[in-house]
Design a protein around this motif. Sequence first.
Motif, PDB file in Angstrom:
ATOM      1  N   ASN A  94       0.827  -1.211   0.000  1.00  0.00           N
ATOM      2  CA  ASN A  94       0.000   0.000   0.000  1.00  0.00           C
ATOM      3  C   ASN A  94       0.859   1.258   0.000  1.00  0.00           C
ATOM      4  O   ASN A  94       0.583   2.225  -0.714  1.00  0.00           O
ATOM      5  N   ALA A  95       1.908   1.255   0.826  1.00  0.00           N
ATOM      6  CA  ALA A  95       2.778   2.422   0.907  1.00  0.00           C
ATOM      7  C   ALA A  95       3.449   2.707  -0.430  1.00  0.00           C
ATOM      8  O   ALA A  95       3.563   3.855  -0.855  1.00  0.00           O
ATOM      9  N   ALA A  96       3.882   1.645  -1.119  1.00  0.00           N
ATOM     10  CA  ALA A  96       4.546   1.821  -2.411  1.00  0.00           C
ATOM     11  C   ALA A  96       3.582   2.328  -3.472  1.00  0.00           C
ATOM     12  O   ALA A  96       3.958   3.134  -4.331  1.00  0.00           O
ATOM     13  N   ILE A  97       2.338   1.831  -3.442  1.00  0.00           N
ATOM     14  CA  ILE A  97       1.350   2.284  -4.420  1.00  0.00           C
ATOM     15  C   ILE A  97       1.096   3.775  -4.266  1.00  0.00           C
ATOM     16  O   ILE A  97       1.074   4.529  -5.243  1.00  0.00           O
ATOM     17  N   VAL A  98       0.902   4.219  -3.028  1.00  0.00           N
ATOM     18  CA  VAL A  98       0.651   5.643  -2.795  1.00  0.00           C
ATOM     19  C   VAL A  98       1.892   6.458  -3.139  1.00  0.00           C
ATOM     20  O   VAL A  98       1.798   7.548  -3.717  1.00  0.00           O
ATOM     21  N   ASN A  99       3.078   5.944  -2.816  1.00  0.00           N
ATOM     22  CA  ASN A  99       4.318   6.639  -3.130  1.00  0.00           C
ATOM     23  C   ASN A  99       4.496   6.806  -4.636  1.00  0.00           C
ATOM     24  O   ASN A  99       5.116   7.772  -5.096  1.00  0.00           O
ATOM     25  N   ALA A 100       3.946   5.882  -5.427  1.00  0.00           N
ATOM     26  CA  ALA A 100       4.045   5.980  -6.880  1.00  0.00           C
ATOM     27  C   ALA A 100       3.292   7.184  -7.427  1.00  0.00           C
ATOM     28  O   ALA A 100       3.507   7.582  -8.573  1.00  0.00           O
ATOM     29  N   ILE A 136       3.981  -3.571 -11.322  1.00  0.00           N
ATOM     30  CA  ILE A 136       4.958  -4.231 -10.460  1.00  0.00           C
ATOM     31  C   ILE A 136       4.381  -4.439  -9.059  1.00  0.00           C
ATOM     32  O   ILE A 136       4.453  -5.529  -8.481  1.00  0.00           O
ATOM     33  N   LEU A 137       3.787  -3.403  -8.513  1.00  0.00           N
ATOM     34  CA  LEU A 137       3.319  -3.447  -7.124  1.00  0.00           C
ATOM     35  C   LEU A 137       2.141  -4.388  -6.923  1.00  0.00           C
ATOM     36  O   LEU A 137       1.945  -4.908  -5.819  1.00  0.00           O
ATOM     37  N   THR A 138       1.354  -4.603  -7.967  1.00  0.00           N
ATOM     38  CA  THR A 138       0.186  -5.480  -7.837  1.00  0.00           C
ATOM     39  C   THR A 138       0.431  -6.857  -8.439  1.00  0.00           C
ATOM     40  O   THR A 138      -0.510  -7.636  -8.596  1.00  0.00           O
ATOM     41  N   ASN A 139       1.694  -7.133  -8.788  1.00  0.00           N
ATOM     42  CA  ASN A 139       2.056  -8.435  -9.349  1.00  0.00           C
ATOM     43  C   ASN A 139       1.242  -8.766 -10.597  1.00  0.00           C
ATOM     44  O   ASN A 139       0.857  -9.909 -10.841  1.00  0.00           O
ATOM     45  N   GLY A 140       0.981  -7.740 -11.392  1.00  0.00           N
ATOM     46  CA  GLY A 140       0.269  -7.934 -12.648  1.00  0.00           C
ATOM     47  C   GLY A 140      -1.235  -7.924 -12.539  1.00  0.00           C
ATOM     48  O   GLY A 140      -1.928  -8.122 -13.539  1.00  0.00           O
ATOM     49  N   ASP A 154      -1.816   4.834   4.658  1.00  0.00           N
ATOM     50  CA  ASP A 154      -1.969   5.253   3.267  1.00  0.00           C
ATOM     51  C   ASP A 154      -2.137   6.766   3.163  1.00  0.00           C
ATOM     52  O   ASP A 154      -1.571   7.415   2.284  1.00  0.00           O
ATOM     53  N   LEU A 155      -2.934   7.322   4.082  1.00  0.00           N
ATOM     54  CA  LEU A 155      -3.124   8.772   4.082  1.00  0.00           C
ATOM     55  C   LEU A 155      -1.829   9.495   4.421  1.00  0.00           C
ATOM     56  O   LEU A 155      -1.531  10.558   3.865  1.00  0.00           O
ATOM     57  N   MET A 156      -1.038   8.910   5.322  1.00  0.00           N
ATOM     58  CA  MET A 156       0.254   9.511   5.669  1.00  0.00           C
ATOM     59  C   MET A 156       1.184   9.534   4.459  1.00  0.00           C
ATOM     60  O   MET A 156       1.913  10.508   4.231  1.00  0.00           O
ATOM     61  N   MET A 157       1.162   8.475   3.652  1.00  0.00           N
ATOM     62  CA  MET A 157       1.991   8.433   2.458  1.00  0.00           C
ATOM     63  C   MET A 157       1.526   9.446   1.427  1.00  0.00           C
ATOM     64  O   MET A 157       2.331  10.042   0.710  1.00  0.00           O
ATOM     65  N   LEU A 158       0.219   9.657   1.340  1.00  0.00           N
ATOM     66  CA  LEU A 158      -0.311  10.659   0.416  1.00  0.00           C
ATOM     67  C   LEU A 158       0.143  12.057   0.828  1.00  0.00           C
ATOM     68  O   LEU A 158       0.556  12.865  -0.005  1.00  0.00           O
ATOM     69  N   ILE A 159       0.077  12.337   2.121  1.00  0.00           N
ATOM     70  CA  ILE A 159       0.560  13.623   2.633  1.00  0.00           C
ATOM     71  C   ILE A 159       2.058  13.755   2.391  1.00  0.00           C
ATOM     72  O   ILE A 159       2.558  14.837   2.059  1.00  0.00           O
ATOM     73  N   ALA A 160       2.794  12.646   2.538  1.00  0.00           N
ATOM     74  CA  ALA A 160       4.238  12.663   2.295  1.00  0.00           C
ATOM     75  C   ALA A 160       4.540  13.070   0.854  1.00  0.00           C
ATOM     76  O   ALA A 160       5.517  13.776   0.587  1.00  0.00           O
ATOM     77  N   ALA A 250      10.658   1.471  -7.722  1.00  0.00           N
ATOM     78  CA  ALA A 250      10.067   0.128  -7.756  1.00  0.00           C
ATOM     79  C   ALA A 250      10.894  -0.826  -8.612  1.00  0.00           C
ATOM     80  O   ALA A 250      11.032  -2.007  -8.288  1.00  0.00           O
ATOM     81  N   VAL A 251      11.448  -0.316  -9.707  1.00  0.00           N
ATOM     82  CA  VAL A 251      12.266  -1.165 -10.582  1.00  0.00           C
ATOM     83  C   VAL A 251      13.523  -1.620  -9.855  1.00  0.00           C
ATOM     84  O   VAL A 251      13.887  -2.804  -9.874  1.00  0.00           O
ATOM     85  N   PHE A 252      14.191  -0.671  -9.201  1.00  0.00           N
ATOM     86  CA  PHE A 252      15.411  -1.027  -8.480  1.00  0.00           C
ATOM     87  C   PHE A 252      15.124  -1.934  -7.289  1.00  0.00           C
ATOM     88  O   PHE A 252      15.952  -2.780  -6.936  1.00  0.00           O
ATOM     89  N   THR A 253      13.974  -1.755  -6.671  1.00  0.00           N
ATOM     90  CA  THR A 253      13.591  -2.645  -5.576  1.00  0.00           C
ATOM     91  C   THR A 253      13.492  -4.085  -6.068  1.00  0.00           C
ATOM     92  O   THR A 253      13.926  -5.023  -5.384  1.00  0.00           O
ATOM     93  N   ALA A 254      12.931  -4.261  -7.249  1.00  0.00           N
ATOM     94  CA  ALA A 254      12.834  -5.601  -7.839  1.00  0.00           C
ATOM     95  C   ALA A 254      14.223  -6.167  -8.132  1.00  0.00           C
ATOM     96  O   ALA A 254      14.494  -7.348  -7.886  1.00  0.00           O
ATOM     97  N   LEU A 255      15.120  -5.325  -8.629  1.00  0.00           N
ATOM     98  CA  LEU A 255      16.476  -5.787  -8.927  1.00  0.00           C
ATOM     99  C   LEU A 255      17.219  -6.177  -7.652  1.00  0.00           C
ATOM    100  O   LEU A 255      17.925  -7.195  -7.618  1.00  0.00           O
ATOM    101  N   PHE A 256      17.076  -5.376  -6.606  1.00  0.00           N
ATOM    102  CA  PHE A 256      17.711  -5.708  -5.328  1.00  0.00           C
ATOM    103  C   PHE A 256      17.191  -7.031  -4.790  1.00  0.00           C
ATOM    104  O   PHE A 256      17.940  -7.836  -4.230  1.00  0.00           O
ATOM    105  N   THR A 257      15.891  -7.245  -4.950  1.00  0.00           N
ATOM    106  CA  THR A 257      15.288  -8.492  -4.498  1.00  0.00           C
ATOM    107  C   THR A 257      15.927  -9.684  -5.190  1.00  0.00           C
ATOM    108  O   THR A 257      16.236 -10.707  -4.561  1.00  0.00           O
ATOM    109  N   PHE A 258      16.166  -9.565  -6.482  1.00  0.00           N
ATOM    110  CA  PHE A 258      16.799 -10.643  -7.257  1.00  0.00           C
ATOM    111  C   PHE A 258      18.234 -10.877  -6.792  1.00  0.00           C
ATOM    112  O   PHE A 258      18.667 -12.022  -6.604  1.00  0.00           O
ATOM    113  N   LEU A 259      18.983  -9.786  -6.583  1.00  0.00           N
ATOM    114  CA  LEU A 259      20.377  -9.911  -6.166  1.00  0.00           C
ATOM    115  C   LEU A 259      20.515 -10.519  -4.775  1.00  0.00           C
ATOM    116  O   LEU A 259      21.524 -11.157  -4.465  1.00  0.00           O
TER     117      LEU A 259
END
Length: 298
Positions: A94-100, A136-140, A154-160, A250-259
Motif C-alpha cells: 500500500n505504501a509503495a502504491i501511494v508513493n508511486a 509491479i506493485l500489484t504483481n500484474g 496510506d493517508l500519511m503516504m499521500l501527505i508525504a 520500484a524497478v530497483f527494488t525488484a532488482l535488489f530483491t533478485f540480487l
Amino acid sequence: MREKIFLVLANLFWAGNYLFGKYVIAEISPLWLTFIRWSVAFLFLLPISYFLERPRYGEIMKQFWLPLSIAGILGIIGYNLLLYGALEYTSPMNAAIVNALNPAIIVIMSYFLLKERMTFINVIGFVISLVGVLFILTNGHLQWIFQTSYNRGDLMMLIAGVVWALYSIIGKKLAVPPITATTCSVFFSIVLLFPFLFLQPIPLAELSGKGWIGISYICLFPSVFSFLFWNMSVKKVGPSYAGIYLNLIAVFTALFTFLLGGKISASQLIGGAFVLIGVYLATNARKAEAAQAKDAAI
C-alpha cells in the motif's frame, strides 16, 4: 546527461532505503531514525559543501534561513517521519502504491505553483511509467488497486507526497547552491528535532547487527548521495522532470530483491519495461521542448 545519471543513482539509493528501512523501523522509532540518519549525514554534507561550493554560511543563514528551514521541515523532517511512520500502519504494498503517485503530485503542483507546461507527450510518458509501477506493485493484477482499503498509513503516504513536492519546488526556486542548501536544511532539521528526542528513550543499545547495518546504509547512501544528486538535478531540470524518475524506485527494488536471492516475476519485468519507456518519453519530451525554446530565442 549528467542530471539523468544523478537522478537514476538517487532513486537507486532510495530503493535501498525502503529495503533496509523495512526492518530497521521495527527496532527504532521514526523520530530517532530520522534524527540519527540526518545527524550522521550532516557530518558528510558539511565538508562536501564547503570544498565544492565554498559558501559563506553566515550570509546564507542570515538571508535564507526561512526558506531553508521550511525546506528542512518538509524534505528532511516531514517526509521521513511520514514515510517511516506510515510503515507502522500500512503494508509495504500500500505504501509503495501511494508513493508511486508522487510524480503526479509534483507535476500537478508545479503546474499550478510554477506555471510549468505539461505537454501531451509528457503526460503520456508519465501515465505509462505509472502503469508500469502499479503493474509491479500489484504483481500484474491492476484490479487489486481498487480492492485496497486505505488506512491511516496510506493517508500519511499521500501527505508525504505533497510534502515532497513542496520540498522539490522550494529547491528549484531557492537561490542557494544545491549542496549548501541541503546542508543548511539538514542543520535546521537537526536543531528542530533535538528537543523531541527527550520524549522517547535512546534505542541504540537494543539494536541488532542488522539494525546497525541498515542504519549505516540509510545514513550514507539515501541521505547524503541521494539528496545531493536529487537537489543538483532539480536545480537544473525542474521538479516535474525529476519527479518522473521516482518511478524507478520500484524497478530497483525488484532488482535488489533478485540480487539478494529473491525471484523476479514476469509482472515485474513487464512493469519495469513500462517504467523505462515512460521515463524515456517524458524526458525526451522535455528535451524537445527545451530545443524549441532555444530556437525561438535565436
